[in-house]
Design an enzyme around this catalytic site. Structure first.
Site, PDB file in Angstrom:
ATOM      1  N   LEU A   1      -3.554  80.507  21.959  1.00 37.54           N
ATOM      2  CA  LEU A   1      -3.276  81.828  21.199  1.00 37.54           C
ATOM      3  C   LEU A   1      -3.777  81.614  19.395  1.00 37.54           C
ATOM      4  O   LEU A   1      -3.941  81.876  19.086  1.00 37.54           O
ATOM      5  CB  LEU A   1      -1.907  81.373  20.568  1.00 37.54           C
ATOM      6  CG  LEU A   1      -0.477  80.869  21.800  1.00 37.54           C
ATOM      7  CD1 LEU A   1       0.218  80.511  21.656  1.00 37.54           C
ATOM      8  CD2 LEU A   1      -1.083  81.795  22.669  1.00 37.54           C
ATOM      9  N   GLY A   2      -5.055  80.776  20.239  1.00 32.90           N
ATOM     10  CA  GLY A   2      -6.066  81.480  18.811  1.00 32.90           C
ATOM     11  C   GLY A   2      -6.879  81.885  19.313  1.00 32.90           C
ATOM     12  O   GLY A   2      -7.043  83.271  19.716  1.00 32.90           O
TER      13      GLY A   2
ATOM     14  N   ASP B   1       0.612  70.553  23.288  1.00 34.83           N
ATOM     15  CA  ASP B   1      -0.022  69.264  21.770  1.00 34.83           C
ATOM     16  C   ASP B   1      -0.828  68.072  23.122  1.00 34.83           C
ATOM     17  O   ASP B   1      -0.929  67.382  23.075  1.00 34.83           O
ATOM     18  CB  ASP B   1       0.499  68.267  20.929  1.00 34.83           C
ATOM     19  CG  ASP B   1       0.016  68.622  19.871  1.00 34.83           C
ATOM     20  OD1 ASP B   1      -1.162  67.895  20.333  1.00 34.83           O
ATOM     21  OD2 ASP B   1       0.508  67.991  18.903  1.00 34.83           O
ATOM     22  N   ILE B   2      -2.537  68.657  22.956  1.00 29.70           N
ATOM     23  CA  ILE B   2      -3.771  67.520  23.414  1.00 29.70           C
ATOM     24  C   ILE B   2      -3.781  66.572  22.569  1.00 29.70           C
ATOM     25  O   ILE B   2      -4.100  66.052  23.315  1.00 29.70           O
ATOM     26  CB  ILE B   2      -5.065  68.651  23.446  1.00 29.70           C
ATOM     27  CG1 ILE B   2      -5.289  68.660  21.966  1.00 29.70           C
ATOM     28  CG2 ILE B   2      -5.216  69.885  24.070  1.00 29.70           C
ATOM     29  CD1 ILE B   2      -6.999  69.435  21.439  1.00 29.70           C
TER      30      ILE B   2
ATOM     31  N   TYR C   1     -15.452  67.939  10.399  1.00 30.38           N
ATOM     32  CA  TYR C   1     -15.838  69.647  11.426  1.00 30.38           C
ATOM     33  C   TYR C   1     -16.959  68.998  12.622  1.00 30.38           C
ATOM     34  O   TYR C   1     -16.836  68.905  13.823  1.00 30.38           O
ATOM     35  CB  TYR C   1     -15.811  70.333  11.440  1.00 30.38           C
ATOM     36  CG  TYR C   1     -15.885  71.782  12.656  1.00 30.38           C
ATOM     37  CD1 TYR C   1     -14.307  72.070  12.660  1.00 30.38           C
ATOM     38  CD2 TYR C   1     -16.434  72.595  12.506  1.00 30.38           C
ATOM     39  CE1 TYR C   1     -14.890  72.593  14.220  1.00 30.38           C
ATOM     40  CE2 TYR C   1     -16.452  73.876  13.377  1.00 30.38           C
ATOM     41  CZ  TYR C   1     -15.250  73.667  14.108  1.00 30.38           C
ATOM     42  OH  TYR C   1     -15.713  75.063  15.131  1.00 30.38           O
TER      43      TYR C   1
ATOM     44  N   LYS D   1     -17.779  68.024  16.116  1.00 31.74           N
ATOM     45  CA  LYS D   1     -18.166  68.698  16.699  1.00 31.74           C
ATOM     46  C   LYS D   1     -19.660  67.530  17.622  1.00 31.74           C
ATOM     47  O   LYS D   1     -19.921  67.797  19.050  1.00 31.74           O
ATOM     48  CB  LYS D   1     -18.708  69.993  16.173  1.00 31.74           C
ATOM     49  CG  LYS D   1     -17.674  70.578  15.916  1.00 31.74           C
ATOM     50  CD  LYS D   1     -17.058  71.446  17.500  1.00 31.74           C
ATOM     51  CE  LYS D   1     -15.779  71.475  17.496  1.00 31.74           C
ATOM     52  NZ  LYS D   1     -15.228  72.136  18.834  1.00 31.74           N
TER      53      LYS D   1
HETATM   54  P1  NAD Z   1      -8.295  78.924  16.550  1.00 33.21           P
HETATM   55  O1  NAD Z   1      -7.937  78.183  14.973  1.00 33.21           O
HETATM   56  O2  NAD Z   1      -8.636  80.235  16.157  1.00 33.21           O
HETATM   57  O3  NAD Z   1      -7.492  78.418  17.550  1.00 33.21           O
HETATM   58  C1  NAD Z   1      -7.317  77.299  17.748  1.00 33.21           C
HETATM   59  C2  NAD Z   1      -5.269  77.312  18.517  1.00 33.21           C
HETATM   60  O4  NAD Z   1      -5.163  75.987  18.866  1.00 33.21           O
HETATM   61  C3  NAD Z   1      -4.266  77.719  17.930  1.00 33.21           C
HETATM   62  O5  NAD Z   1      -3.528  78.535  17.962  1.00 33.21           O
HETATM   63  C4  NAD Z   1      -4.102  75.733  17.695  1.00 33.21           C
HETATM   64  O6  NAD Z   1      -2.308  76.144  16.862  1.00 33.21           O
HETATM   65  C5  NAD Z   1      -4.661  75.548  18.691  1.00 33.21           C
HETATM   66  N1  NAD Z   1      -4.332  74.316  18.436  1.00 33.21           N
HETATM   67  C6  NAD Z   1      -4.020  73.033  17.181  1.00 33.21           C
HETATM   68  N2  NAD Z   1      -4.260  71.862  17.664  1.00 33.21           N
HETATM   69  C7  NAD Z   1      -3.527  72.010  18.669  1.00 33.21           C
HETATM   70  C8  NAD Z   1      -3.342  70.490  19.319  1.00 33.21           C
HETATM   71  N3  NAD Z   1      -2.824  69.600  19.017  1.00 33.21           N
HETATM   72  N4  NAD Z   1      -2.895  70.798  20.926  1.00 33.21           N
HETATM   73  C9  NAD Z   1      -2.656  72.268  21.128  1.00 33.21           C
HETATM   74  N5  NAD Z   1      -3.122  73.181  20.310  1.00 33.21           N
HETATM   75  C10 NAD Z   1      -3.623  72.982  19.497  1.00 33.21           C
HETATM   76  O7  NAD Z   1      -9.580  78.289  17.157  1.00 33.21           O
HETATM   77  P2  NAD Z   1     -11.080  78.968  18.021  1.00 33.21           P
HETATM   78  O8  NAD Z   1     -11.933  80.282  17.284  1.00 33.21           O
HETATM   79  O9  NAD Z   1     -10.089  79.712  18.372  1.00 33.21           O
HETATM   80  O10 NAD Z   1     -11.905  78.546  18.565  1.00 33.21           O
HETATM   81  C11 NAD Z   1     -11.737  77.810  19.978  1.00 33.21           C
HETATM   82  C12 NAD Z   1     -12.754  76.398  20.058  1.00 33.21           C
HETATM   83  O11 NAD Z   1     -13.674  77.313  19.642  1.00 33.21           O
HETATM   84  C13 NAD Z   1     -12.951  75.825  19.176  1.00 33.21           C
HETATM   85  O12 NAD Z   1     -13.411  74.110  19.911  1.00 33.21           O
HETATM   86  C14 NAD Z   1     -13.770  75.433  17.895  1.00 33.21           C
HETATM   87  O13 NAD Z   1     -14.595  74.611  17.095  1.00 33.21           O
HETATM   88  C15 NAD Z   1     -15.004  76.504  18.628  1.00 33.21           C
HETATM   89  N6  NAD Z   1     -15.653  77.596  17.561  1.00 33.21           N
HETATM   90  C16 NAD Z   1     -14.723  78.442  17.184  1.00 33.21           C
HETATM   91  C17 NAD Z   1     -15.516  79.492  16.659  1.00 33.21           C
HETATM   92  C18 NAD Z   1     -15.392  80.515  16.405  1.00 33.21           C
HETATM   93  O14 NAD Z   1     -15.947  81.627  14.873  1.00 33.21           O
HETATM   94  N7  NAD Z   1     -14.044  80.768  16.390  1.00 33.21           N
HETATM   95  C19 NAD Z   1     -17.398  79.367  16.595  1.00 33.21           C
HETATM   96  C20 NAD Z   1     -17.465  77.822  17.021  1.00 33.21           C
HETATM   97  C21 NAD Z   1     -16.760  76.985  17.252  1.00 33.21           C
HETATM   98  C1  AKB Z   2     -15.925  77.665  11.364  1.00 32.62           C
HETATM   99  O1  AKB Z   2     -16.722  78.823  10.234  1.00 32.62           O
HETATM  100  O2  AKB Z   2     -15.301  77.134  11.286  1.00 32.62           O
HETATM  101  C2  AKB Z   2     -16.092  77.791  13.144  1.00 32.62           C
HETATM  102  C3  AKB Z   2     -17.624  77.498  13.191  1.00 32.62           C
HETATM  103  C4  AKB Z   2     -18.448  78.387  13.234  1.00 32.62           C
HETATM  104  O3  AKB Z   2     -17.246  77.159  14.073  1.00 32.62           O
HETATM  105  N1  AKB Z   2     -16.492  79.580  12.822  1.00 32.62           N
END
Ligand code: NAD
Ligand code: AKB
Length: 318
Positions: free
Chosen positions: A10-11, A54-55, A143, A147
């Site tokens: 849902l993210g 919840d993971i 973070y 990673k």
């Molecule tokens: P987000 O924060 O939008 O979504 C993460 C979702 O995980 C949220 O809906 C949250 O409620 C859920 N969540 C948190 N803890 C949880 C748990 N314990 N169990 C189950 N669900 C849980 O993040 P995103 O932007 O969709 O990112 C997804 C992945 O991509 C992450 O690993 C993030 O590090 C990586 N990432 C994202 C970006 C970006 O710009 N969006 C950039 C680099 C890497």
């Molecule tokens: C953040 O800013 O934390 C993310 C990412 C680049 O991992 N968008």
């Protein structure tokens, strides 16, 4: 046909990826999951199977994977950079203990596991320009620490147990469907909303700070392309540098001004987020992804800005 569990569905990424995967693999073959159901995301929850997981609860995760005969886990559940600096304990718990549970279930149930890494896996001692695929990784955020450790753990499960683990180092992702979840690159999403709503934006990232970015359609393609890539061609696994563009606040503002000439950019710099941004690369070298699985992004800053403004105008009813 794959049977996919999307954790953290849902993210920002998951809410779009789940819908896209359901079109490709079939609705019943894509199980969305998150730690709770979130208002506003009924489209994802009601358009196919949904499980509350919840993971950090390995037992429940295992039950859901077994019950649904899952063979592929896409792990998007995480705590991102800015929130992670506020709550480092939560970042460690979800990003490390949660990932460990995912990999263990993957090992026991013979699932492929896809986990995104981030440009946050690099740090101040990493070469900042054209950052190589294999280079120094000494991040100074919680973070980032999770990673790098996550990349290593995923590679460990591949070499030691043969779990098919894959991942990309995403840059900042820009999208209009679901707001980002508390990162440093979020300014590059907020700026579009504010440009349309108020014709001005105060950036929490300082003038001249370059970071890699990507439009969501390219990010979704990266996930599906790497998921289906020929394993014999993959020299790397966790995780591939991918990028589509690199810009600073002035450059994104200039691209917006071409469509909204009265738009004004100012600065209200957030020290914590700025320090994070300063520790990340200015631009990545993504040639390994191009060579090994055909990575080829479609959008640049100008085409992304045009599409973002068009889509957001409709979404915001302007
Ligand atoms: P987000 O924060 O939008 O979504 C993460 C979702 O995980 C949220 O809906 C949250 O409620 C859920 N969540 C948190 N803890 C949880 C748990 N314990 N169990 C189950 N669900 C849980 O993040 P995103 O932007 O969709 O990112 C997804 C992945 O991509 C992450 O690993 C993030 O590090 C990586 N990432 C994202 C970006 C970006 O710009 N969006 C950039 C680099 C890497
Ligand atoms: C953040 O800013 O934390 C993310 C990412 C680049 O991992 N968008």
């Amino acid at each position: 046909m794959r049977k996919i569990l999307v954790a953290g569905a849902l993210g920002q990424i998951g809410s779009e990826l789940t819908m896209g995967l359901r079109e490709v693999y079939g609705v019943d073959n894509v199980i969305a999951s998150s730690r709770s159901a979130k208002a506003g995301l009924e489209k994802v929850i009601e358009s196919g199977p949904f499980e509350v997981v919840d993971i950090t609860d390995g037992k429940k995760l295992h039950e859901v994977v077994k019950k649904n005969k899952v063979d592929t886990i896409i792990n998007l559940a995480a705590v991102l950079s800015a929130v992670g600096e506020k709550y480092p304990d939560r970042a460690w718990d979800v990003n490390m203990n949660g990932l460990y549970n995912i990999l263990e279930v993957g090992r026991q149930e013979n699932c492929s596991v896809f986990t995104p890494s981030s440009i946050a896996a690099f740090g101040p001692s990493t070469p900042p320009d054209n950052t190589p695929q294999d280079t120094i990784q000494r991040p100074n955020t919680m973070y980032g620490v999770t990673k790098v450790a996550g990349e290593l753990l995923c590679d460990y499960y591949y070499t030691k147990y043969g779990v098919d683990t894959r991942g990309v180092r995403f840059p900042g992702l820009i999208s209009y469907e679901t707001l980002p979840g508390g990162g440093t690159t979020d300014y590059a999403v907020e700026i579009y909303y504010e440009a349309l709503k108020n014709k001005k934006y105060a950036s929490f990232i300082a003038k001249g700070t370059k970071m890699d970015m990507m439009y969501m359609p390219d990010a979704l393609n990266a996930i599906t392309q790497l998921l289906e890539a020929d394993p014999d061609k993959l020299i790397h696994r966790n995780a591939f540098n991918v990028t589509a563009m690199s810009f600073d606040p002035e450059e994104i503002a200039a691209s917006i001004k071409k469509h909204i000439p009265e738009f004004e950019l100012s600065y209200d710099v957030d020290k914590v987020k700025q320090a994070i941004a300063d520790s990340w690369p200015n631009s990545l070298d993504d040639s390994a992804a191009k060579e090994q699985w055909g990575w080829n992004p479609e959008y640049n800053l100008e085409t992304m800005t045009k599409d973002m403004l068009e889509k957001l105008t409709i979404k915001l009813g302007l």
